[in-house]
Design a protein around this motif. Structure first.
Motif, mmCIF file in Angstrom:
data_model
loop_
_atom_site.group_PDB
_atom_site.id
_atom_site.type_symbol
_atom_site.label_atom_id
_atom_site.label_comp_id
_atom_site.label_asym_id
_atom_site.label_seq_id
_atom_site.Cartn_x
_atom_site.Cartn_y
_atom_site.Cartn_z
ATOM 1 N N TYR A 25 0.553 -1.412 -0.146
ATOM 2 C CA TYR A 25 -0.056 -0.154 -0.135
ATOM 3 C C TYR A 25 0.727 1.348 -0.142
ATOM 4 O O TYR A 25 0.198 2.394 -0.181
ATOM 5 N N SER A 26 2.465 1.054 0.218
ATOM 6 C CA SER A 26 3.562 2.340 0.504
ATOM 7 C C SER A 26 3.229 3.381 -0.943
ATOM 8 O O SER A 26 3.015 4.189 -0.577
ATOM 9 N N PRO A 27 2.913 2.834 -2.065
ATOM 10 C CA PRO A 27 3.375 3.815 -3.143
ATOM 11 C C PRO A 27 1.427 4.291 -3.601
ATOM 12 O O PRO A 27 1.921 5.460 -3.891
ATOM 13 N N ILE A 28 0.577 3.644 -3.359
ATOM 14 C CA ILE A 28 -0.440 3.336 -3.273
ATOM 15 C C ILE A 28 -1.142 5.246 -2.142
ATOM 16 O O ILE A 28 -1.419 6.434 -1.951
ATOM 17 N N LEU A 29 0.009 4.933 -0.352
ATOM 18 C CA LEU A 29 -0.417 6.114 -0.010
ATOM 19 C C LEU A 29 0.750 7.882 -0.036
ATOM 20 O O LEU A 29 0.414 8.409 0.283
ATOM 21 N N ALA A 30 1.315 7.258 -0.892
ATOM 22 C CA ALA A 30 2.015 8.252 -1.821
ATOM 23 C C ALA A 30 1.975 9.187 -2.473
ATOM 24 O O ALA A 30 2.513 10.420 -2.372
ATOM 25 N N ALA A 31 1.250 8.650 -3.367
ATOM 26 C CA ALA A 31 0.591 9.158 -4.423
ATOM 27 C C ALA A 31 -0.833 10.042 -4.125
ATOM 28 O O ALA A 31 -0.840 11.241 -4.075
ATOM 29 N N LEU A 32 -1.002 9.456 -2.851
ATOM 30 C CA LEU A 32 -2.546 10.026 -2.588
ATOM 31 C C LEU A 32 -2.568 11.451 -2.136
ATOM 32 O O LEU A 32 -3.482 12.512 -3.040
ATOM 33 N N PRO A 33 -1.578 11.592 -1.514
ATOM 34 C CA PRO A 33 -1.728 13.626 -1.121
ATOM 35 C C PRO A 33 -1.352 14.564 -2.624
ATOM 36 O O PRO A 33 -2.391 15.610 -2.708
ATOM 37 N N PHE A 34 -0.930 14.262 -3.487
ATOM 38 C CA PHE A 34 -1.238 14.479 -5.012
ATOM 39 C C PHE A 34 -2.390 14.740 -6.057
ATOM 40 O O PHE A 34 -2.758 15.757 -6.181
ATOM 41 N N LEU A 35 -2.733 13.074 -5.356
ATOM 42 C CA LEU A 35 -3.799 13.236 -6.336
ATOM 43 C C LEU A 35 -4.831 14.390 -5.440
ATOM 44 O O LEU A 35 -6.295 14.126 -6.620
ATOM 45 N N THR A 50 -5.082 17.195 -3.821
ATOM 46 C CA THR A 50 -4.283 18.311 -3.880
ATOM 47 C C THR A 50 -5.239 18.218 -5.592
ATOM 48 O O THR A 50 -5.800 19.374 -6.379
ATOM 49 N N ALA A 51 -5.273 17.248 -6.714
ATOM 50 C CA ALA A 51 -5.564 17.675 -8.009
ATOM 51 C C ALA A 51 -6.297 17.555 -7.992
ATOM 52 O O ALA A 51 -7.367 18.535 -8.547
ATOM 53 N N PHE A 52 -7.477 16.691 -7.010
ATOM 54 C CA PHE A 52 -8.908 16.319 -6.894
ATOM 55 C C PHE A 52 -9.713 17.572 -6.148
ATOM 56 O O PHE A 52 -11.247 18.572 -7.447
ATOM 57 N N ALA A 53 -8.761 18.339 -5.150
ATOM 58 C CA ALA A 53 -9.062 19.470 -4.530
ATOM 59 C C ALA A 53 -9.713 20.815 -6.047
ATOM 60 O O ALA A 53 -10.334 21.239 -6.293
ATOM 61 N N VAL A 54 -8.342 20.787 -6.446
ATOM 62 C CA VAL A 54 -8.290 21.615 -7.916
ATOM 63 C C VAL A 54 -10.257 21.631 -9.294
ATOM 64 O O VAL A 54 -9.767 22.303 -9.079
ATOM 65 N N PHE A 55 -9.316 20.136 -8.975
ATOM 66 C CA PHE A 55 -11.125 19.676 -10.401
ATOM 67 C C PHE A 55 -11.651 20.101 -9.916
ATOM 68 O O PHE A 55 -13.050 20.612 -10.299
ATOM 69 N N ALA A 56 -12.695 19.781 -8.119
ATOM 70 C CA ALA A 56 -13.538 19.981 -8.549
ATOM 71 C C ALA A 56 -14.222 21.276 -7.953
ATOM 72 O O ALA A 56 -15.439 21.769 -8.192
#
Lengths: 295, 353
Positions: free
Chosen positions: B215-225, B227-233
């Motif tokens: 799960y570590s790579p998923i957790l590592a990618a999550l903050p960036f995603l 952030t991106a989805f917050a802007v998408f919203a």
């Protein structure tokens, strides 16, 4: 014609029993074999370069591929590219009388044919093929006797390993030869074909992927869990120092907690360039594998 | 396409005449349907695989973890895969929608602006030169790939904003496409110079792989995603106006340059994170947005969330196919998405023209 003359000389010298005749015969034999024996070999296949040196034909090698590292003597030799990027111009300029090519280098062989340079074609296959290749190279380079001797020695060592592990329980083994360092991504294992599989069988292991008729298989985490190997034997071409680096590498496997190999701490790592080269050091590798599997 | 978008916007203008409550209800209904579909796929996918497992055993806490093969297959092998598939699919599909709207180009994909090529170059270098920057269960390759993406984003952004008048979408597109080709050439160079086995690994990386192992790579990618989805919203309304043209949008009070900047940066960030997690899995970012537009029209308030959800489900299903169809052999997921997405997109193209 030359062969006939040589035969006649030998027969006469033996029949006559004269010292002079034998001398003449030997001289003739030496000069003839010097003519038919290639003196300027260029090898594009590292495993076959190793074989040439192992049968005493090292002095006849004038250039090697960019990936050759063994034996140490090759480091001083000119490099002429490799599997995908053979430097045709450089090869021709070295005036080789034998070029060792890999099976897929079809265009290169066609070019060499036009340039009148004889080639020796090779494709990696099973372990038996390594021995056949050593013999063929021996014939081709005039080192037949040395090659036979080498093959005999390898066969004897393999037989000794077979005898030592005979009757012992053969652990279900996952034979890994590549993965992303420190993770379980892109794990490549040996299927039921090729020299790695053959080596494992001799060393007394039972390949968990023997049912797949492939030399190399990328396996998913799920398949590794489902096949539940009793031993995970990892071959690493690069050196992994003992201590922390080794611990870190082995720790990646801890994720597969239900796999018997992990539970019983039978994840074994054999490192070093030689272990994945299908060359004359194959007996060393089999012995190391057998020692790891059956200490 | 611009014709289509304009027609759609005209339709949207008509819809705007409808009471706001009705529009909101329509958006909510459609997005809920897509969410239910995606949730069903994500819940179902981990129960299917090359091995049959018993769900009762998976959730039986009475069995020690070491003895519970079924639970390990579920939690170690399948769940991280399904989750990373969902994340990668959602990110690429949403980034595709945003970039297509912002550039007003139906052929734009998350990979058009050079971000994924930068990510790929980073990964290639990490593989070929055996970089050792792995940390906390995230591989060097993922980290190098993300760094490459960020470098590409910075270069394209700098080129596109170097002109006086803010961000130029034309320059953005041209710079992105050029950078893409340039990075691709560098990738070929690195592959060619690498050792043979390394070359193969680099090629394999380009085919995409969601078997992340933990799960570590998923957790590592999550903050960036996130952030991106917050802007998408906050983007959909602006994107609706941008598709009408920059001048029209500006006339209606959109700060065009700021909006474009946000759209480019968020879409690129999502792409970079997705590529570092699963490799450059093709076709999701172009097929899913078009398919969703066909289904729900082109109001970005619907299209953007629906495409993200559909992208997640589509990718998870493609990966499910990849891991079962030839089992125990594995098929790279990028091959499956391309085999399904390619013909589908051609069909779409012919049908539209």
């Amino acid at each position: 014609m030359k062969k006939l003359a040589w035969g006649l000389l030998v027969r006469r010298s033996l029949g006559g029993g004269g010292g002079l005749g034998l001398c003449v015969a030997l001289l003739a034999a030496v000069s003839i074999s010097a003519q038919s024996r290639p003196q300027r070999i260029v090898s594009l296949v590292p495993a076959l370069t190793e074989m040439l040196y192992a049968i005493g034909a090292g002095s006849q090698v004038v250039a090697v591929s960019s990936y050759d590292e063994y034996p140490a003597e090759v480091k001083a030799l000119p490099r002429v590219g490799a599997l995908l990027d053979p430097d045709t111009e450089r090869i021709i300029s070295l005036k080789p009388d034998l070029l060792i090519t890999y099976g897929s280098q079809v265009d290169l062989r066609a070019q060499m044919k036009r340039a009148g340079i004889p080639t020796f074609d090779h494709r990696h296959a099973g372990l038996a093929h390594i021995l056949v290749t050593i013999r063929d190279l021996g014939q081709r380079t005039g080192r037949g006797a040395d090659a036979d001797k080498l093959v005999g020695a390898i066969e004897a060592r393999l037989a000794a390993v077979r005898a030592r592990v005979a009757g012992r329980p053969r652990p279900k083994t996952l034979l890994v030869f590549s993965r992303e360092p420190r993770t379980l991504r892109n794990v490549y294992v040996s299927g039921g074909r090729g020299f790695l599989h053959d080596m494992l069988e001799i060393a007394g292991g039972d390949n968990v992927f023997r049912d797949l008729d492939k030399e190399s298989v990328q396996v998913s985490t799920e398949t590794m869990l489902a096949r539940a190997p009793e031993v995970i034997l990892e071959l690493r071409p690069e050196d992994v120092p003992d201590g922390r680096p080794m611990q870190e590498e082995l720790a990646s496997w801890a994720r597969l907690a239900s796999v018997p190999a992990v539970r019983n701490q039978r994840v074994l790592l054999i490192s070093g360039r030689a272990v994945t080269v299908p060359g004359p050091r194959v007996a060393d590798s089999v012995e190391r594998m057998a020692k790891a599997l059956h200490p | 396409m611009s014709v289509r978008l304009r027609e759609a916007s005209a339709g949207q203008a008509r819809r705007r005449a409808a009471p706001a409550g009705q529009v909101r209800r329509r958006i909510l209904t459609i997005v809920s349907l897509f969410a239910a579909g995606a949730a069903a796929v994500v819940l179902w996918a981990p129960t299917v695989g090359s091995t049959s497992i018993s769900l009762a055993r998976v959730f039986d806490t009475g069995i020690p973890w070491e003895d519970n093969v079924d639970a390990q297959i579920f939690f170690v092998a399948r769940l991280p895969r399904v989750l990373s598939g969902a994340i990668v699919g959602a990110a690429l599909a949403a980034a595709g929608v945003v970039l297509q709207a912002m550039l007003r180009n139906p052929l734009a994909t998350p990979f058009t602006l050079g971000v994924s090529a930068g990510g790929a170059l980073g990964a290639m270098l990490a593989i070929a030169f055996a970089f050792d920057l792995g940390m906390m269960g995230v591989s060097s390759i993922a980290i190098a790939s993300f760094a490459g993406s960020l470098a590409a984003i910075a270069i394209v952004y700098w080129l596109a904003s170097s002109q006086k008048r803010g961000l130029s979408t034309n320059v953005l597109l041209l710079a992105g496409v050029t950078l893409n080709s340039f990075f691709s050439a560098l990738i070929l160079f690195v592959q060619y110079m690498a050792d043979f086995t390394e070359s193969f690994r680099t090629v394999r990386w380009l085919m995409g792989d969601l078997d992340v192992g933990n799960y570590s790579p998923i957790l590592a990618a999550l903050p960036f995603l996130v952030t991106a989805f917050a802007v998408f919203a906050i983007l959909p309304r602006t994107l609706n106006l941008l598709t009408l043209g920059e001048d029209v949008a500006a006339g209606r009070g959109v700060e065009v340059v700021r909006a474009q900047r946000l759209a480019f940066l968020s879409a690129s960030l999502a792409t970079g994170a997705a590529v570092s997690l699963g490799g450059p899995i093709g076709f999701i970012g172009i097929v899913v947005p078009h398919l969703v537009r066909l289904m729900v029209g082109s109001d970005h308030r619907v299209v953007l969330p629906a495409a993200a959800l559909f992208g997640a489900a589509f990718t998870v299903l493609c990966d499910l196919t990849a891991r079962t169809i030839m089992a125990p052999l594995e098929l790279p997921v990028g091959i499956v998405t391309a085999l399904i997405g390619g013909p589908f997109f051609l069909w779409l193209l012919v049908k539209k023209s």
